[in-house]
Write a protein that holds these residues in place. Sequence first.
Motif, PDB file in Angstrom:
ATOM      1  N   ASN A 106       0.827  -1.202   0.000  1.00 58.91           N
ATOM      2  CA  ASN A 106       0.000   0.000   0.000  1.00 58.91           C
ATOM      3  C   ASN A 106       0.865   1.257   0.000  1.00 58.91           C
ATOM      4  N   ILE A 107       1.844   1.302   0.899  1.00 58.00           N
ATOM      5  CA  ILE A 107       2.728   2.468   0.986  1.00 58.00           C
ATOM      6  C   ILE A 107       3.563   2.609  -0.286  1.00 58.00           C
ATOM      7  N   SER A 108       4.047   1.479  -0.821  1.00 53.24           N
ATOM      8  CA  SER A 108       4.863   1.514  -2.043  1.00 53.24           C
ATOM      9  C   SER A 108       4.063   2.080  -3.212  1.00 53.24           C
ATOM     10  N   LEU A 109       2.800   1.659  -3.333  1.00 56.76           N
ATOM     11  CA  LEU A 109       1.957   2.159  -4.420  1.00 56.76           C
ATOM     12  C   LEU A 109       1.629   3.639  -4.230  1.00 56.76           C
ATOM     13  N   GLN A 110       1.449   4.066  -2.976  1.00 57.39           N
ATOM     14  CA  GLN A 110       1.206   5.487  -2.713  1.00 57.39           C
ATOM     15  C   GLN A 110       2.413   6.323  -3.153  1.00 57.39           C
ATOM     16  N   ILE A 111       3.614   5.862  -2.807  1.00 58.49           N
ATOM     17  CA  ILE A 111       4.830   6.587  -3.203  1.00 58.49           C
ATOM     18  C   ILE A 111       4.945   6.641  -4.721  1.00 58.49           C
ATOM     19  N   LEU A 112       4.638   5.514  -5.378  1.00 59.88           N
ATOM     20  CA  LEU A 112       4.695   5.456  -6.842  1.00 59.88           C
ATOM     21  C   LEU A 112       3.709   6.450  -7.465  1.00 59.88           C
ATOM     22  N   CYS A 113       2.512   6.531  -6.911  1.00 59.42           N
ATOM     23  CA  CYS A 113       1.509   7.467  -7.424  1.00 59.42           C
ATOM     24  C   CYS A 113       1.937   8.915  -7.197  1.00 59.42           C
ATOM     25  N   ILE A 114       2.527   9.200  -6.039  1.00 55.24           N
ATOM     26  CA  ILE A 114       2.987  10.563  -5.744  1.00 55.24           C
ATOM     27  C   ILE A 114       4.096  10.960  -6.711  1.00 55.24           C
ATOM     28  N   VAL A 115       5.040  10.034  -6.961  1.00 57.00           N
ATOM     29  CA  VAL A 115       6.116  10.295  -7.930  1.00 57.00           C
ATOM     30  C   VAL A 115       5.517  10.550  -9.312  1.00 57.00           C
ATOM     31  N   GLY A 116       4.490   9.771  -9.656  1.00 61.29           N
ATOM     32  CA  GLY A 116       3.822   9.961 -10.950  1.00 61.29           C
ATOM     33  C   GLY A 116       3.181  11.331 -11.061  1.00 61.29           C
ATOM     34  N   VAL A 117       2.528  11.784  -9.990  1.00 60.27           N
ATOM     35  CA  VAL A 117       1.910  13.115  -9.986  1.00 60.27           C
ATOM     36  C   VAL A 117       2.965  14.193 -10.216  1.00 60.27           C
ATOM     37  N   ILE A 118       4.090  14.117  -9.499  1.00 59.25           N
ATOM     38  CA  ILE A 118       5.153  15.117  -9.624  1.00 59.25           C
ATOM     39  C   ILE A 118       5.759  15.087 -11.030  1.00 59.25           C
ATOM     40  N   PHE A 119       6.037  13.880 -11.528  1.00 58.32           N
ATOM     41  CA  PHE A 119       6.696  13.727 -12.832  1.00 58.32           C
ATOM     42  C   PHE A 119       5.825  14.264 -13.967  1.00 58.32           C
ATOM     43  N   PHE A 120       4.549  13.899 -13.973  1.00 54.84           N
ATOM     44  CA  PHE A 120       3.686  14.304 -15.081  1.00 54.84           C
ATOM     45  C   PHE A 120       3.235  15.757 -14.960  1.00 54.84           C
ATOM     46  N   LEU A 121       3.196  16.307 -13.735  1.00 53.92           N
ATOM     47  CA  LEU A 121       2.962  17.742 -13.598  1.00 53.92           C
ATOM     48  C   LEU A 121       4.130  18.525 -14.184  1.00 53.92           C
ATOM     49  N   PHE A 122       5.341  18.014 -13.990  1.00 54.58           N
ATOM     50  CA  PHE A 122       6.532  18.638 -14.571  1.00 54.58           C
ATOM     51  C   PHE A 122       6.439  18.603 -16.098  1.00 54.58           C
ATOM     52  N   GLY A 123       5.966  17.474 -16.645  1.00 52.47           N
ATOM     53  CA  GLY A 123       5.779  17.368 -18.094  1.00 52.47           C
ATOM     54  C   GLY A 123       4.736  18.349 -18.600  1.00 52.47           C
ATOM     55  N   TRP A 124       3.691  18.580 -17.804  1.00 52.97           N
ATOM     56  CA  TRP A 124       2.642  19.519 -18.194  1.00 52.97           C
ATOM     57  C   TRP A 124       3.185  20.943 -18.292  1.00 52.97           C
ATOM     58  N   PHE A 125       4.110  21.310 -17.411  1.00 50.83           N
ATOM     59  CA  PHE A 125       4.694  22.647 -17.463  1.00 50.83           C
ATOM     60  C   PHE A 125       5.639  22.802 -18.656  1.00 50.83           C
ATOM     61  N   ILE A 126       6.290  21.725 -19.068  1.00 48.69           N
ATOM     62  CA  ILE A 126       7.252  21.800 -20.171  1.00 48.69           C
ATOM     63  C   ILE A 126       6.549  21.875 -21.514  1.00 48.69           C
ATOM     64  N   VAL A 127       5.570  20.983 -21.742  1.00 58.47           N
ATOM     65  CA  VAL A 127       4.877  20.915 -23.027  1.00 58.47           C
ATOM     66  C   VAL A 127       3.941  22.116 -23.161  1.00 58.47           C
TER      67      VAL A 127
END
Length: 249
Positions: A106-127
């Motif tokens: 559960n904790i591992s998946l939460q961390i993975l989802c949080i990393v995904g949110v940060i990573f794809f938000l960064f992509g949204w600012f670039i594109v």
Amino acid sequence: MLEVKIIRELKMLSKLKGIDVAFYIFLLTGFGYLTAFLFGWGYNSYFGIPIAFIDLSIANVTKSIALLGVFFTFIAMYVTFFQEKSDIKTLFLKLFSINVTNRIWNISLQILCIVGVIFFLFGWFIVKDATRINFIGIVLLCGLGICHLKKYDKLFLVVWVILMLIIPYMVGVSHAMKQEEFYLVDNKTDYLVIDFYNNTAIAAKFDKKQNIIYPNFKLITVDSIAEDKKDLKLVRVEKINVEVAYCVK
């Protein structure tokens, strides 16, 4: 057992008969217009066409209503014939009943989802083009994962509704990206007809050598094409690029 099942199904059907049909038709029509608008908005945004030229013709809205009707019909059939309870809450819980009980997972998946949110938000600012909406869609999916894992049911519902509203826009952008067939007016290749709005063709400037469409448009009425006896020729243009709007300094 068979008689009990038949009686149960008849009771469920009787509940459906008591629904105010006119109200649901009104809701379906409203969702049809909203879906058609969001799809057209996504399609136009990719090419840089102003939002005022979104085609909300009867044909487009009818297609949206038909697709929504098929979707809700499958849900109604599923609830009526395969669920003991037909309320929306039971169906919602049934569709999203996946649960991770192991604390480490559960904790591992939460961390993975949080990393995904940060990573794809960064992509949204670039594109900078219309395809950036895809990053927001993935961010919302990761957000759904976080809400589900942490059991934020109300927040999960809010994020899920937002995602459902964004999907038609994303589909419109995706459709524009894959568009390969356009019309030429009188076989001239300097402009491609991107879309039709009411009785008007929306044509965008096209560079045949570099295979680029520019956000520079002209409107051609269908009546003028007929009066001048010009031809509309359907052509295929593969791997076309769209120039991003420039900033005036």
